[in-house]
Design a protein around this motif. Structure first.
Motif, PDB file in Angstrom:
ATOM      1  N   LYS A 394       0.635  -1.230  -0.127  1.00 37.65           N
ATOM      2  CA  LYS A 394       0.067  -0.045  -0.003  1.00 37.65           C
ATOM      3  C   LYS A 394       0.695   1.112  -0.131  1.00 37.65           C
ATOM      4  N   GLY A 395       1.869   1.341   0.752  1.00 35.41           N
ATOM      5  CA  GLY A 395       3.077   2.603   0.583  1.00 35.41           C
ATOM      6  C   GLY A 395       3.277   2.793  -0.753  1.00 35.41           C
ATOM      7  N   LEU A 396       3.920   1.625  -1.349  1.00 29.56           N
ATOM      8  CA  LEU A 396       4.332   1.822  -2.697  1.00 29.56           C
ATOM      9  C   LEU A 396       3.211   2.227  -3.797  1.00 29.56           C
ATOM     10  N   ILE A 397       2.003   1.813  -3.507  1.00 31.56           N
ATOM     11  CA  ILE A 397       0.760   2.301  -4.422  1.00 31.56           C
ATOM     12  C   ILE A 397       0.644   3.780  -4.144  1.00 31.56           C
ATOM     13  N   GLY A 398       0.787   4.175  -2.778  1.00 30.18           N
ATOM     14  CA  GLY A 398       0.603   5.588  -2.555  1.00 30.18           C
ATOM     15  C   GLY A 398       1.631   6.380  -3.164  1.00 30.18           C
ATOM     16  N   ASP A 399       3.113   5.796  -3.284  1.00 34.65           N
ATOM     17  CA  ASP A 399       3.961   6.701  -3.768  1.00 34.65           C
ATOM     18  C   ASP A 399       3.673   6.965  -5.218  1.00 34.65           C
ATOM     19  N   TYR A 425      -3.268   9.597  -0.155  1.00 32.66           N
ATOM     20  CA  TYR A 425      -3.278   9.649   1.253  1.00 32.66           C
ATOM     21  C   TYR A 425      -3.923   8.563   1.607  1.00 32.66           C
ATOM     22  N   GLY A 426      -5.169   8.061   1.124  1.00 29.14           N
ATOM     23  CA  GLY A 426      -6.108   6.958   1.806  1.00 29.14           C
ATOM     24  C   GLY A 426      -4.818   5.467   1.820  1.00 29.14           C
ATOM     25  N   PHE A 427      -4.128   5.233   0.778  1.00 28.70           N
ATOM     26  CA  PHE A 427      -3.113   4.316   0.885  1.00 28.70           C
ATOM     27  C   PHE A 427      -2.186   4.412   2.024  1.00 28.70           C
ATOM     28  N   TYR A 428      -1.498   5.491   2.304  1.00 31.18           N
ATOM     29  CA  TYR A 428      -0.554   5.888   3.171  1.00 31.18           C
ATOM     30  C   TYR A 428      -1.323   5.611   4.889  1.00 31.18           C
ATOM     31  N   SER A 429      -2.514   6.011   4.822  1.00 35.38           N
ATOM     32  CA  SER A 429      -3.138   5.888   5.951  1.00 35.38           C
ATOM     33  C   SER A 429      -3.315   4.380   6.308  1.00 35.38           C
ATOM     34  N   SER A 430      -3.843   3.521   5.180  1.00 37.58           N
ATOM     35  CA  SER A 430      -3.745   2.118   5.537  1.00 37.58           C
ATOM     36  C   SER A 430      -2.586   1.338   5.901  1.00 37.58           C
ATOM     37  N   ASP A 433       1.858   4.706   7.203  1.00 37.68           N
ATOM     38  CA  ASP A 433       2.833   5.756   6.725  1.00 37.68           C
ATOM     39  C   ASP A 433       2.668   7.316   6.882  1.00 37.68           C
ATOM     40  N   THR A 434       2.781   7.600   8.285  1.00 37.24           N
ATOM     41  CA  THR A 434       2.450   9.032   8.705  1.00 37.24           C
ATOM     42  C   THR A 434       3.272  10.141   7.838  1.00 37.24           C
ATOM     43  N   LYS A 435       4.622   9.879   7.843  1.00 42.66           N
ATOM     44  CA  LYS A 435       5.255  11.032   7.162  1.00 42.66           C
ATOM     45  C   LYS A 435       4.696  11.187   5.671  1.00 42.66           C
ATOM     46  N   ASP A 436       4.578  10.245   5.052  1.00 43.26           N
ATOM     47  CA  ASP A 436       4.116  10.089   3.584  1.00 43.26           C
ATOM     48  C   ASP A 436       2.762  10.903   3.655  1.00 43.26           C
ATOM     49  N   GLN A 437       1.809  10.674   4.641  1.00 38.71           N
ATOM     50  CA  GLN A 437       0.643  11.220   4.721  1.00 38.71           C
ATOM     51  C   GLN A 437       0.557  12.816   4.695  1.00 38.71           C
ATOM     52  N   ALA A 438       1.654  13.248   5.706  1.00 37.77           N
ATOM     53  CA  ALA A 438       1.950  14.747   5.773  1.00 37.77           C
ATOM     54  C   ALA A 438       2.428  15.300   4.443  1.00 37.77           C
ATOM     55  N   TYR A 463      -2.415  21.925   8.657  1.00 40.05           N
ATOM     56  CA  TYR A 463      -2.830  20.520   9.077  1.00 40.05           C
ATOM     57  C   TYR A 463      -1.441  19.759   8.781  1.00 40.05           C
ATOM     58  N   ALA A 464      -0.823  19.715   7.582  1.00 43.47           N
ATOM     59  CA  ALA A 464       0.461  19.287   7.574  1.00 43.47           C
ATOM     60  C   ALA A 464       1.642  19.458   8.434  1.00 43.47           C
ATOM     61  N   ARG A 465       1.657  20.711   8.620  1.00 49.46           N
ATOM     62  CA  ARG A 465       2.561  21.335   9.639  1.00 49.46           C
ATOM     63  C   ARG A 465       2.382  20.929  10.957  1.00 49.46           C
ATOM     64  N   SER A 466       1.102  20.909  11.521  1.00 47.30           N
ATOM     65  CA  SER A 466       0.891  20.294  12.699  1.00 47.30           C
ATOM     66  C   SER A 466       1.215  18.548  12.834  1.00 47.30           C
ATOM     67  N   PHE A 467       0.778  17.996  11.689  1.00 49.17           N
ATOM     68  CA  PHE A 467       1.128  16.529  11.784  1.00 49.17           C
ATOM     69  C   PHE A 467       2.517  16.296  11.842  1.00 49.17           C
ATOM     70  N   TYR A 468       3.632  17.156  11.083  1.00 45.45           N
ATOM     71  CA  TYR A 468       4.978  16.955  11.170  1.00 45.45           C
ATOM     72  C   TYR A 468       5.458  17.133  12.627  1.00 45.45           C
ATOM     73  N   GLU A 469       4.582  18.156  13.248  1.00 46.60           N
ATOM     74  CA  GLU A 469       5.192  18.812  14.637  1.00 46.60           C
ATOM     75  C   GLU A 469       5.033  17.604  15.760  1.00 46.60           C
TER      76      GLU A 469
END
Length: 567
Positions: A394-399, A425-430, A433-438, A463-469
């Motif tokens: 799933k991570g690769l599909i997201g990439d 984003y959905g594939f990363y969530s599944s 992979d939180t960094k790639d979600q951000a 939202y992305a900034r808060s995710f990274y923090e």
């Protein structure tokens, strides 16, 4: 003089008033206090004389923070208009950049500033080249060259001749390119510019490679490395080492090639150039295979692809590449990586290797996207999506889907791009992979801005900034803040943009990323031009010092050039 006269009068008045404050004291004591008070006043006048020595006050203002003075003549106003045009060009505000260039050109012509006229024409030529119109760019460069005075401005002449050589090289007019490079080298030599000479020697070497003159090419790359080392240009030195190692590899001088590649990798790492290191690691796949080190070859190949993907995340599409991806120099190295990557992808035929092949294709797709070859990049990403689905990763599909989304965004298919980013984003969530979600949120924010949904983009970036923090990723938070800064700048909200860049700089300072910190200082300086020129000059000069320390003197030179024009 009026100010100092008032200061002197104030000193006399203070000395006189001291007698009233010391009434009832002995007469000697009163004289001592009055004398001391008068001497303090004279001392303040002396301090004023020393600190403002050499600063013209008619038509100008103090600029102690920037180490000089700011003047307000026509030539200075033209210089600031030119710098504002350069800033608009970096932020990809093409219409605004053209307007500033027109204003600067008319002012430079009126003030008879030959260098300024050439600088504006070069800026317009770079803007035209970015649009893919090489013929018009060549005309503008030639006009700039013709306008330079004979026997002067050798460095500027060399830069223009080098640009003309690059245009001829990309047009496959190799003899013309070689001639332009030779002329440019002569100009750089007269100016004592080792970095410029190194760049031209790289160009001469690339021409020689295409003309199958391997010995001449090797000599040029060796000389280029020496010139870059003398100038402190670590990235240039790495490029020269890489291209020289390519020639050794082709001659099957494997120990020599390996040593040069490894030295290049260490320099790329020092400068934070993920593209450069990724290219070397992909090319080393073939070298290690020839040395019968199959496992190391495979690892090097996949690491190179991962670095390309990492570079794609960092660079985006902005013109401020700095050390994150030096794409314009030594173009032959990308051809090597392209050929070896294609050959390697043909060897990964085992069904168990589908995931690795998908990773390689994603890395190659990112490289082609950054180089502007969208059709080739799209083919790589499309194939990677199918392979990733087959591998059920799933991570690769997201990439791969995110890569497809970037291609659609660049082709101005924003709705399709946004949908692909949402799916990724959905594939990363599944996959967790939180960094790639951000990071995908940053891509979505860019798309929303291009769809003129500025408020939505602002919310997505935040939202992305808060995710990274939350993840404790300072580099990611800095990248999100830079995206916010770019958004606010393009929306005309400079105060909010500068606040975002200042916060980003603080994050980069905390994690020790000096190069990204220099980028933030540079952009803060550019944003202050026109509103607070003193601060702009100081920030640009500061960014130049940091660029020099991290081994990126080409950006140091650019920052110092802008600072000198603002002053």
């Amino acid at each position: 003089m009026v100010r100092r006269s008032l200061m002197f009068s104030g000193a006399l008045a203070a000395a006189g008033s001291s007698y009233f404050l010391t009434l009832g004291k002995p007469e000697t004591y009163q004289h001592i206090v009055a004398g001391a008070t008068f001497l303090l006043g004279c001392g303040s006048i002396l301090v004023d004389v020393v600190t403002t020595r050499g600063l013209e006050r008619e038509g100008g203002i103090d600029a102690l923070m920037s180490g000089g003075k700011l003047s307000t003549g026509l030539q200075s106003a033209a210089g600031r208009s030119w710098v504002q045009g350069e800033g608009a060009k970096l932020l990809e505000h093409d219409t605004e950049a053209s307007s500033f260039y027109e204003e600067a050109l008319s002012q430079f012509k009126e003030s008879e500033d030959e260098l300024g006229i050439a600088q504006v024409l070069v800026g317009r030529a770079e803007l035209t080249m970015a649009r893919g119109n090489l013929a018009e760019a060549q005309t503008l460069y030639q006009q700039a060259l013709d306008g330079l005075p004979e026997g002067k401005l050798h460095q500027e002449r060399g830069a223009i001749l080098q640009a003309l050589g690059d245009i001829a090289y990309f047009g496959n007019a190799l003899d013309e390119a070689a001639q332009r490079y030779v002329e440019a080298r002569a100009s750089y030599k007269q100016a004592g510019d080792y970095m410029g000479e190194g760049n031209v020697l790289i160009g001469i070497g690339e021409v020689a490679v295409k003309q199958l003159k391997q010995e001449d090419a090797a000599a040029s790359f060796d000389q280029a490395r020496i010139s870059f080392a003398q100038s402190g240009d670590k990235l240039g030195e790495a490029h020269a080492l890489t291209r020289r190692a390519d020639l050794s590899r082709e001659k099957r001088d494997m120990p020599d090639a390996q040593v040069r590649y490894e030295r290049a990798i260490s320099l790329y790492r020092r400068c934070g150039d993920f593209v450069g290191e990724g290219v070397v690691r992909i090319v080393m796949y073939e070298l290690l295979r020839m040395m019968e080190r199959q496992m190391e070859a495979r690892t090097s190949l996949l690491n190179g692809a991962a670095l390309m993907q990492r570079a794609g995340r960092r660079i985006g599409d902005g013109s401020l590449l700095s050390g994150r991806g030096d794409l314009r120099r030594a173009p032959g190295r990308f051809e090597q990586a392209r050929q070896i990557g294609a050959a390697a992808s043909g060897m990964l035929t085992d069904p168990k290797e589908k995931a690795d092949l998908a990773r390689l294709l994603i890395g190659l797709g990112e490289m082609e996207r950054m180089l502007g070859r969208l059709n080739e990049a799209s083919q790589h990403f499309d194939r990677a999506v199918k392979l990733a689905h087959d591998a059920q990763d799933k991570g690769l599909i997201g990439d791969a889907m995110k890569g497809q989304g970037q291609i659609h965004r660049l082709r101005n298919n924003q709705r399709q791009a946004r949908q692909l980013f949402k799916d990724a984003y959905g594939f990363y969530s599944s996959a967790g992979d939180t960094k790639d979600q951000a990071q995908t949120l940053l891509a979505m924010g860019q798309t929303e801005f291009l769809m003129e949904n500025t408020d939505g983009a602002r919310v997505t970036f935040a939202y992305a900034r808060s995710f990274y923090e939350q993840l404790g990723d300072g580099a990611g938070a800095g990248a999100a803040l830079r995206a916010i800064g770019d958004l606010e700048s393009k929306s005309g909200r400079l105060a909010a943009a500068m606040e975002a860049y200042t916060e980003a700089r603080n994050f980069y300072q905390q994690i020790g990323d000096a190069l990204a910190e220099a980028d933030c200082l540079f952009m803060l300086g550019m944003m202050n031009v026109g509103s607070d020129n003193m601060t702009a000059a100081a920030l640009l000069a500061a960014s130049g010092r940091v660029y020099r320390v991290v081994g990126v003197p080409n950006w140091q030179r650019r920052a110092n050039s802008y600072a000198s024009r603002i002053r």
